[in-house]
Scaffold this motif. Structure first.
Motif, short mmCIF file in Angstrom:
data_model
loop_
_atom_site.label_atom_id
_atom_site.label_comp_id
_atom_site.label_asym_id
_atom_site.label_seq_id
_atom_site.Cartn_x
_atom_site.Cartn_y
_atom_site.Cartn_z
N LEU A 132 -15.07 -11.08 25.02
CA LEU A 132 -16.35 -11.66 24.66
C LEU A 132 -16.45 -13.09 25.20
O LEU A 132 -15.52 -13.86 25.06
CB LEU A 132 -16.52 -11.67 23.14
N TYR A 133 -17.58 -13.40 25.82
CA TYR A 133 -17.80 -14.78 26.24
C TYR A 133 -19.29 -15.08 26.26
O TYR A 133 -20.13 -14.17 26.32
CB TYR A 133 -17.19 -15.05 27.62
N GLN A 134 -19.61 -16.36 26.17
CA GLN A 134 -21.00 -16.78 26.31
C GLN A 134 -21.19 -17.36 27.70
O GLN A 134 -20.40 -18.19 28.16
CB GLN A 134 -21.38 -17.84 25.26
N TRP A 144 -24.61 -13.60 25.35
CA TRP A 144 -23.25 -13.18 25.09
C TRP A 144 -22.94 -11.93 25.90
O TRP A 144 -23.75 -10.99 25.95
CB TRP A 144 -23.06 -12.90 23.60
N SER A 203 -26.15 -9.58 23.66
CA SER A 203 -27.00 -10.30 22.70
C SER A 203 -28.48 -10.01 22.93
O SER A 203 -28.93 -9.79 24.05
CB SER A 203 -26.75 -11.80 22.82
N THR A 237 -19.23 -20.56 16.69
CA THR A 237 -18.85 -21.38 17.84
C THR A 237 -18.67 -22.83 17.39
O THR A 237 -19.37 -23.31 16.50
CB THR A 237 -19.90 -21.31 18.95
N PRO A 253 -18.68 -23.53 26.30
CA PRO A 253 -18.35 -22.11 26.17
C PRO A 253 -17.06 -21.71 26.86
O PRO A 253 -16.45 -20.70 26.52
CB PRO A 253 -19.56 -21.41 26.80
#
Length: 1006
Positions: free
Chosen positions: A195-197, A486, A541, A554, A560
């Protein structure tokens, strides 16, 4: 053959005429609900599960089979595509069950997402309410109630189609337990590092104001503005030319300097031309790119038409392959432009460009920076100009180019707002919209085009009709827009280190497709493989309110990319899951939620709570976790034997389930995938309410009954698109009536049949043993066909057998023995075979004609607990298969066709009224065929009173059937008197104790 109404009334009462109350007219629309109610009272599905449980651990243990239901959306009445899908699933489940499996089916619904949200917003607007001022938990409760209402409606509609399953306990993505597990599956991505933004261009719906996944997009033709835009060459300088000390001279250096100066005179002030179908992206332009391997030229305008946007003397740099086409778009004739010189890649690399709005009055320096100009491998010379304008905020290829160059900060813009309008402070265009709120063309494109024309930045304009992505919900066009979203990284090593099928989600998915999944049809493999092979990271998202939130926090102020940006704490995750289990996902939105979940371990002021919701495809992609793995009636190993949906689900549910499962359990959640086509009208057109060519399942059920709809599915090749309409349904109903008549004949012939009447196969006449042989062949066909989900092949084989081999041949031949024989071995054998036929045809056809075969079954086996759906397909003894006998009777039936065709000629000419008046002479050339015919009662097979078989050559007047060579038939009338009981014409009629009878009937009367 005897008749149903012999001339002598006394003898009619002595015939064994069929007796049955089974009606000719089905009356399915009225009677089917009675059977549905009966199955519910009996608890058929539950009895089958209990039956499997009782057999567990014994020699009769039933291997589980799980078809996992792809959830329909709880929004609106069913359409014909829903009916096709659910009927196919039901036929799979029922056929697997009747072949000895423990076939489980848990129906479910997709309950979250934008369509329901929209409906509630519409209700609010109608009441003059502002959705944004409504408490989010109250709003979500309204969405939940709306979904619940449609679930009840659709459940009744599905059940009416005869679909079996756990209707009292379906799965719903909005159940608290399901919401808890969806959140838990998301947290696995959080914890395993995928998972990452990120801020990158995604498909964005300005109407719905949310990001969309590929599965939420459909492509339709759209008419777009298209423009050819001028980017002025501001300066030119060739890179330093390296000359070795031995070679370098002052003259060499002077020559290079002169070449640079000459080129600068040619190029500075010329224009590089780009072509785009999205004028609204021009204000966000940051660069222009070219193809390193293409041939480019410098061109000069030598003449212009009236009212042109080009002027004589202007120079343009274009790909040579596209120059003529480009000048044509500017309405220049071939003699109004000329090629001046080559332009090399090295020369292109030495140029700097300005934006067409550079220096415009009122621009406030917005576009005064020089544009980056470089080569890129995504440029083509197939259309356009050979140059591509880059707005990395609105194009993925441009974004990736500048990301790889480490230049995103210089080229990313935020000019376009959530609703598709330009930011208010953008010069010239602030507040204009790409799309209106109704999804129609806004004023942004026109504003950009007009301004470019005013400043001399246009070379040409036009319109083009092309395929363009639209939201499948709002039906409005989408845009590509850079927003923080996301993502699940599909090429990042998954943190758990499991590498049985690969270390990344993409690797695991591709391995699963090739090694772990069986595809029906096989083309499904290629489609999904190519999609996953080329797909970007998964956008998880959505900027909406009705769904499962991204349950993560966060760190405030952290980038991020920072290691401490995401909070990864099992204790925090556990508190969230416990709350969701008890209260549902609404717990995330209640006051004090952040403090509640962070507990005493973290300072709430240091963390931000994420309020985006998960892509609904993540919801449905997670169903394997809370249906297959979490329920007692799920799958023993957490995997489905089959996922079955339409071909569009290669980019939908098959796809999202694959990605989700590969991210959390390392492999596909299914062992098999079956896809079906779409439904079209009778002419092959796509169904549309506006065209009035839709077929509503409930209308078909009301007119014909659900079994006719099921029969339409079984008869069609579902791997392609399926057509349906009034004429097709009428033909389906006609075929149904023929099959129903076959079953009615069986029931009548089996009246009062008892076990004491049964005859062993070894004691049966050849004709009956031939029927058993055909049953053995069909048993293999049915089982292999059902196992391969080939319902069309199974039904066609059974329909042809029932209507051609049985009704038109075997029943026709054996009517005489059934009606007129006494208690003979021949009649008992025929009735034994018909009993066998009854049990096989009813169970073979029960997965398709669920109501009709129940009716047939109950006609023989009435009882409060009786149901054909509680029994299995009977096993078929191996010794029934007799290939030599089958080959022999193929010869017999072939010869019979020639005889019946010859008699039909005489009947048409009114020489005879019935075949029993004939005693033909049959000339047979082939010795083996002649021997075969002589070894059977061929006159009975041909339904004549007598027949003569001979090897003598056929006379010229003999009847011959072109496709039955070697057989000639000479017509002769039967000799003797007509038996008043069986109507055969025989020489011995009148010489027996019972007046006017033949020897067989006289014995029967005794």
């Amino acid at each position: 053959m005897c008749a149903d109404t012999p001339e002598t009334a006394d003898y009619k009462d002595t015939l064994n005429l069929p007796k049955t109350d089974f009606p000719m007219r089905a009356g399915l629309p009225k009677r089917e609900p009675e059977w549905l109610s009966r199955w519910e009272q009996i608890g058929v599905y539950e009895k089958l599960r209990a039956k499997a449980a009782d057999a567990a651990g014994t020699a009769k243990s039933r291997k589980p089979f799980t078809l996992h239901d792809g959830p329909p959306y709880a929004n609106g009445n069913l359409h014909i595509g829903h009916a096709l899908n659910k009927i196919l699933k039901d036929m799979v489940v029922r056929s697997q069950q009747m072949m000895g499996r423990d076939a489980r089916y848990i129906p479910g619904w997709d309950c979250h997402g934008l369509p329901i949200e929209w409906k509630i917003e519409e209700q609010y607007r109608a009441k003059g309410m502002d959705k944004d001022k409504v408490d989010v938990v109250d709003f979500r409760q309204e969405c939940r109630k709306f979904a619940e209402g449609w679930i009840d409606v659709q459940r009744d509609e599905f059940k009416r189609l005869g679909i079996t399953g756990t209707w009292d306990n379906p799965y719903l993505t909005m159940n608290f337990r399901a919401e808890r597990i969806i959140a838990e599956e998301f947290q696995k991505f959080l914890m395993n590092g995928t998972l990452y933004q990120g801020s990158k261009p995604v498909m964005w719906s300005p109407i719905e104001e949310t990001a969309l996944a590929e599965a939420e997009v459909e492509y339709h033709d759209k008419e777009s503005f298209t423009i050819w835009v001028k980017f002025r060459v501001a300066s030119f300088d060739l890179p330093d030319v390296e000359l070795s000390d031995e070679e370098a001279t002052d003259a060499d250096r002077e020559a290079v300097a002169e070449a640079v100066a000459t080129s600068a005179q040619d190029f500075v002030g010329a224009h590089v031309v780009i072509w785009t179908t999205t004028p609204w992206t021009i204000p966000s332009n940051k660069a222009v790119v070219y193809g390193a391997g293409f041939a480019y030229g410098l061109y000069e305008v030598t003449g212009t038409p009236d009212e042109s946007w080009v002027s004589v003397g202007e120079r343009y740099i274009l790909a040579d392959k596209l120059a003529a086409q480009t000048f044509g778009k500017a309405r220049l004739e071939d003699d109004q432009w000329r090629r001046v010189r080559d332009v090399t890649p090295a020369q292109l690399a030495g140029m700097t460009l300005t934006h067409p709005l550079h220096g415009a009055d009122g621009a406030d320096g917005e576009w005064d920076d020089l544009r980056d100009f470089r080569a890129a491998d995504f440029v083509t010379d197939e259309e356009g100009t050979g140059f591509v304008h880059c707005a990395p905020s609105h194009g993925m290829e441009e974004y990736e180019l500048y990301r790889d160059l480490g230049m995103l900060e210089q080229v990313i813009t935020y000019n376009v707002m959530d609703d598709g309008s330009f930011r208010q402070d953008l010069p010239f265009f602030g507040g204009t919209r790409i799309l209106k709120p109704n999804g129609k063309e806004g004023d942004a494109n026109t504003a950009v085009i007009n301004k470019l024309a005013a400043v001399g930045g246009l070379m040409a304009r036009g319109k083009i009709k092309h395929s363009y992505p639209h939201s499948w919900r709002s039906k409005a066009p989408v845009i590509f827009r850079n927003t923080p979203q996301w993502f699940a990284a599909i090429d990042r090593v998954v943190g758990d280190g499991q590498d049985t099928y690969g270390r990344t989600i993409r690797e695991r998915a591709l391995t699963s497709i090739d090694q772990l999944v069986k595809w029906t049809p096989q083309t499904g493999r290629n489609r999904l493989y190519s999609m996953i092979e080329a797909r970007p990271d998964w956008v998880l998202s959505r900027q909406r309110a009705w769904g499962v939130p991204l349950t993560c926090f966060t760190r405030k102020g952290a980038l991020p990319t920072a290691a401490n940006f995401l909070l990864r704490d099992p204790a925090v995750n556990g508190r969230i899951l416990s709350a969701f289990e008890a209260e549902g996902a609404d717990a995330w939105y209640k006051p004090g939620a952040k403090e509640r979940f962070l507990g005493n371990d973290y300072d709430p002021d240091e963390w931000d709570q994420v309020f985006d919701i998960l892509d609904v495809w993540f919801d449905s992609g997670s169903t394997h976790a809370f249906v297959l793995r979490d329920r007692e009636d799920g799958s023993e190993d957490g995997l489905a034997d089959l996922y079955l949906e339409g071909t569009d689900q290669h980019r939908g549910w098959f796809h999202s389930s694959m990605l989700q499962s590969c991210g959390t359990q390392g492999r596909a959640p299914y062992r098999g995938v079956l896809t079906h086509g779409f439904t079209l009208d009778e002419k092959g057109n796509k169904m549309s309410k506006s065209l009035g060519n839709t077929v509503a399942p409930d209308k078909v059920v009301q007119q014909y009954g659900a079994d006719i709809l099921r029969l339409w599915v079984a008869q069609a090749d579902y791997t392609a698109d399926l057509r349906i309409g009034p004429e097709i349904l009428k033909g389906t109903a006609d075929g149904y009536r023929r099959l129903r008549n076959t079953m009615r004949f069986l029931l009548g012939a089996l009246s009062s049949f008892e076990e004491s009447d049964r005859v062993a196969p070894s004691e049966m006449p050849e004709l009956e043993r031939w029927v058993l042989h055909r049953l053995a062949e069909l048993d293999h066909k049915v089982r292999t066909g059902y196992a391969a989900y080939d319902f069309q092949g199974v039904f066609q084989a059974l329909f042809n057998f029932a209507t051609v081999e049985l009704s038109a041949f075997y029943f026709d031949v054996r009517k005489d023995a059934l009606y007129c024989d006494g208690n003979t071995a021949r009649r008992r054998a025929a009735r034994t075979v018909m009993d066998i036929l009854f049990h096989r045809l009813t169970t073979w056809l029960a997965p398709v004609l669920v109501f009709t075969m129940e009716e047939v079954w109950l006609e023989r086996y009435p009882g409060a607990e009786s149901s054909v759906h509680l029994v299995d397909i009977p096993d078929t003894p191996a010794d029934w298969l007799d290939e030599p006998l089958g080959a022999k009777w193929a010869q017999v039936r072939r010869a019979r066709r020639a005889v019946t065709a010859a008699l039909e000629v005489q009947r048409t000419d009114k020489v005879i009224g019935a075949s029993l008046e004939a005693a033909p002479v049959v000339h047979v050339e082939d010795g083996n065929t002649l021997a075969a015919l002589k070894s059977v009662a061929f006159e009975d097979v041909c339904i004549t009173s007598a027949i003569t078989l001979t090897s003598d050559p056929s006379p010229d007047e003999a009847f011959r059937l072109p496709d039955v060579p070697g057989i000639g038939v000479v017509f002769e009338t039967a000799e003797g008197d007509k038996c008043e009981r069986c109507w055969k014409i025989l020489p011995d009629v009148g010489s027996h104790r019972h007046q006017g009878t033949c020897a067989r009937c006289d014995a029967a009367l005794d």
